[in-house]
Motif scaffolding. Structure first.
Motif, mmCIF file in Angstrom:
data_model
loop_
_atom_site.group_PDB
_atom_site.id
_atom_site.type_symbol
_atom_site.label_atom_id
_atom_site.label_comp_id
_atom_site.label_asym_id
_atom_site.label_seq_id
_atom_site.Cartn_x
_atom_site.Cartn_y
_atom_site.Cartn_z
ATOM 1 N N LEU A 261 0.815 -1.080 -0.125
ATOM 2 C CA LEU A 261 0.035 0.061 0.022
ATOM 3 C C LEU A 261 0.920 1.426 0.045
ATOM 4 O O LEU A 261 0.486 2.132 -0.746
ATOM 5 C CB LEU A 261 -1.052 0.048 1.302
ATOM 6 N N ILE A 262 2.052 1.142 0.690
ATOM 7 C CA ILE A 262 2.857 2.210 0.843
ATOM 8 C C ILE A 262 3.665 2.581 -0.459
ATOM 9 O O ILE A 262 3.546 3.685 -1.004
ATOM 10 C CB ILE A 262 3.969 2.212 1.811
ATOM 11 N N LEU A 263 3.882 1.699 -1.212
ATOM 12 C CA LEU A 263 4.534 1.679 -2.356
ATOM 13 C C LEU A 263 3.790 1.743 -3.631
ATOM 14 O O LEU A 263 4.214 2.539 -4.540
ATOM 15 C CB LEU A 263 5.291 0.267 -2.885
ATOM 16 N N LEU A 264 2.547 1.768 -3.562
ATOM 17 C CA LEU A 264 1.557 2.179 -4.386
ATOM 18 C C LEU A 264 0.841 3.501 -4.255
ATOM 19 O O LEU A 264 -0.130 3.734 -5.310
ATOM 20 C CB LEU A 264 0.434 1.042 -4.607
ATOM 21 N N GLN A 265 1.142 4.101 -3.360
ATOM 22 C CA GLN A 265 0.305 5.290 -3.003
ATOM 23 C C GLN A 265 0.641 6.442 -3.927
ATOM 24 O O GLN A 265 -0.131 7.504 -4.032
ATOM 25 C CB GLN A 265 0.467 5.700 -1.497
ATOM 26 N N ASP A 266 1.748 6.497 -4.536
ATOM 27 C CA ASP A 266 1.879 7.455 -5.607
ATOM 28 C C ASP A 266 1.437 7.202 -7.010
ATOM 29 O O ASP A 266 2.080 7.980 -7.837
ATOM 30 C CB ASP A 266 3.501 7.700 -5.684
ATOM 31 N N CYS A 267 0.746 6.150 -7.090
ATOM 32 C CA CYS A 267 0.369 5.802 -8.657
ATOM 33 C C CYS A 267 -1.092 6.248 -8.798
ATOM 34 O O CYS A 267 -1.923 6.173 -7.982
ATOM 35 C CB CYS A 267 0.459 4.350 -8.828
ATOM 36 N N GLU A 268 -1.217 6.810 -10.128
ATOM 37 C CA GLU A 268 -2.458 7.188 -10.413
ATOM 38 C C GLU A 268 -3.521 6.264 -11.149
ATOM 39 O O GLU A 268 -4.615 6.460 -11.508
ATOM 40 C CB GLU A 268 -2.532 8.526 -11.447
ATOM 41 N N LEU A 269 -2.933 4.994 -10.915
ATOM 42 C CA LEU A 269 -3.366 3.963 -11.641
ATOM 43 C C LEU A 269 -2.826 2.481 -11.308
ATOM 44 O O LEU A 269 -1.600 2.373 -11.035
ATOM 45 C CB LEU A 269 -3.343 3.897 -13.183
ATOM 46 N N ILE A 270 -3.542 1.660 -10.723
ATOM 47 C CA ILE A 270 -3.199 0.512 -10.319
ATOM 48 C C ILE A 270 -3.737 -0.812 -10.883
ATOM 49 O O ILE A 270 -4.906 -0.761 -11.502
ATOM 50 C CB ILE A 270 -3.504 0.405 -8.572
ATOM 51 N N LEU A 271 -2.872 -1.941 -11.434
ATOM 52 C CA LEU A 271 -3.201 -3.032 -12.087
ATOM 53 C C LEU A 271 -3.071 -4.295 -11.201
ATOM 54 O O LEU A 271 -1.938 -4.293 -10.590
ATOM 55 C CB LEU A 271 -2.760 -3.127 -13.421
ATOM 56 N N HIS A 272 -4.164 -5.020 -11.061
ATOM 57 C CA HIS A 272 -3.974 -6.336 -10.166
ATOM 58 C C HIS A 272 -3.989 -7.405 -11.514
ATOM 59 O O HIS A 272 -5.137 -7.642 -12.031
ATOM 60 C CB HIS A 272 -4.885 -6.497 -9.083
ATOM 61 N N LEU A 273 -3.184 -8.356 -11.492
ATOM 62 C CA LEU A 273 -2.918 -9.387 -12.543
ATOM 63 C C LEU A 273 -3.362 -10.511 -12.302
ATOM 64 O O LEU A 273 -2.957 -11.612 -12.731
ATOM 65 C CB LEU A 273 -1.355 -9.407 -13.250
ATOM 66 N N GLY A 274 -4.279 -10.803 -11.020
ATOM 67 C CA GLY A 274 -4.864 -11.899 -10.909
ATOM 68 C C GLY A 274 -4.373 -12.750 -9.594
ATOM 69 O O GLY A 274 -3.511 -12.530 -9.296
ATOM 70 N N ASP A 275 -5.203 -14.068 -9.116
ATOM 71 C CA ASP A 275 -4.862 -14.670 -8.184
ATOM 72 C C ASP A 275 -4.935 -13.729 -6.836
ATOM 73 O O ASP A 275 -4.211 -13.479 -5.954
ATOM 74 C CB ASP A 275 -3.718 -15.482 -7.999
ATOM 75 N N ILE A 276 -6.221 -12.807 -6.792
ATOM 76 C CA ILE A 276 -6.418 -12.039 -5.824
ATOM 77 C C ILE A 276 -6.650 -12.677 -4.436
ATOM 78 O O ILE A 276 -6.076 -12.192 -3.308
ATOM 79 C CB ILE A 276 -7.747 -11.309 -6.249
ATOM 80 N N GLY A 277 -7.529 -13.565 -4.505
ATOM 81 C CA GLY A 277 -7.663 -14.376 -3.300
ATOM 82 C C GLY A 277 -8.731 -13.859 -2.337
ATOM 83 O O GLY A 277 -9.730 -14.414 -1.958
ATOM 84 N N LYS A 278 -8.988 -12.694 -2.101
ATOM 85 C CA LYS A 278 -10.254 -12.255 -1.431
ATOM 86 C C LYS A 278 -10.560 -10.499 -1.855
ATOM 87 O O LYS A 278 -9.801 -9.870 -2.375
ATOM 88 C CB LYS A 278 -9.804 -12.106 0.253
ATOM 89 N N PRO A 279 -12.036 -10.450 -1.852
ATOM 90 C CA PRO A 279 -12.307 -8.988 -2.518
ATOM 91 C C PRO A 279 -11.993 -8.019 -1.909
ATOM 92 O O PRO A 279 -11.804 -6.852 -2.299
ATOM 93 C CB PRO A 279 -13.907 -9.232 -2.544
ATOM 94 N N PHE A 280 -11.514 -7.731 -0.392
ATOM 95 C CA PHE A 280 -11.166 -6.628 0.328
ATOM 96 C C PHE A 280 -10.092 -6.034 -0.305
ATOM 97 O O PHE A 280 -9.557 -5.251 -0.187
ATOM 98 C CB PHE A 280 -10.782 -6.952 1.859
#
Length: 160
Positions: free
Chosen positions: A27-46
């Motif tokens: 979360l800290i490393l992604l906080q400066d991004c204007e767009l986030i991509l998750h490429l699967g095997d999420i595991g849980k909706p939260f």
């Protein structure tokens, strides 16, 4: 169906294979991004809910995302970021090489990858959740701008 098109000034945050674990470091490393991509095997909706609080989020389903909450998540997704065509797929084995794109972003193997092949960037941010197979816990950032298309693999933690 139109392809989402973004004009952003920051790197794109890329994470995969969280398998139900979202680390504070991510979360800290992604906080400066204007767009986030998750490429699967999420595991849980939260995980998707929390990432979407940081920035617009696009994701694809992974092979473990078979529960009802994941039913509407596509298996592949195309985006344009600052003119660069990105194709998202969980498993690179499911990529159709005839797909017009500048980069293939994938997960599944938990092995970080940042290499050019056949004029395309093949980018896997590695596993972002629990450590698996003695591989590092990583995520990625992707810069797509007038200077080019380039990625970086970022290690979240040294130890579990």
């Amino acid at each position: 169906m139109s392809v989402p098109n973004f004009k952003i000034a920051t790197p794109v945050g890329v994470i995969a294979d969280t398998h139900g674990t979202l680390r504070d470091e991510a979360l800290i490393l992604l906080q400066d991004c204007e767009l986030i991509l998750h490429l699967g095997d999420i595991g849980k909706p939260f995980i998707l809910e929390r990432l979407a609080e940081l920035a617009p989020l696009f994701t694809v389903r992974g092979n473990i995302d078979i529960q009802d909450w994941a039913e509407d998540i596509p298996w592949t997704q195309d985006l344009i970021v600052n003119g660069w065509r990105l194709h998202l797929v969980h498993d690179i084995a499911d990529f159709d090489p005839n797909t017009p794109c500048d980069a293939v972003l994938h997960g599944h193997s938990h092995k970080p990858r940042n290499e050019w092949q056949g004029g395309r960037l093949l980018f896997n941010p590695g596993g972002g959740g629990r450590r698996r197979f003695k591989l590092p816990i990583t995520l990625g950032k992707l810069w797509a701008d007038e200077r080019g298309l380039r990625g970086a693999i970022i290690h979240q933690m040294l130890d579990d």
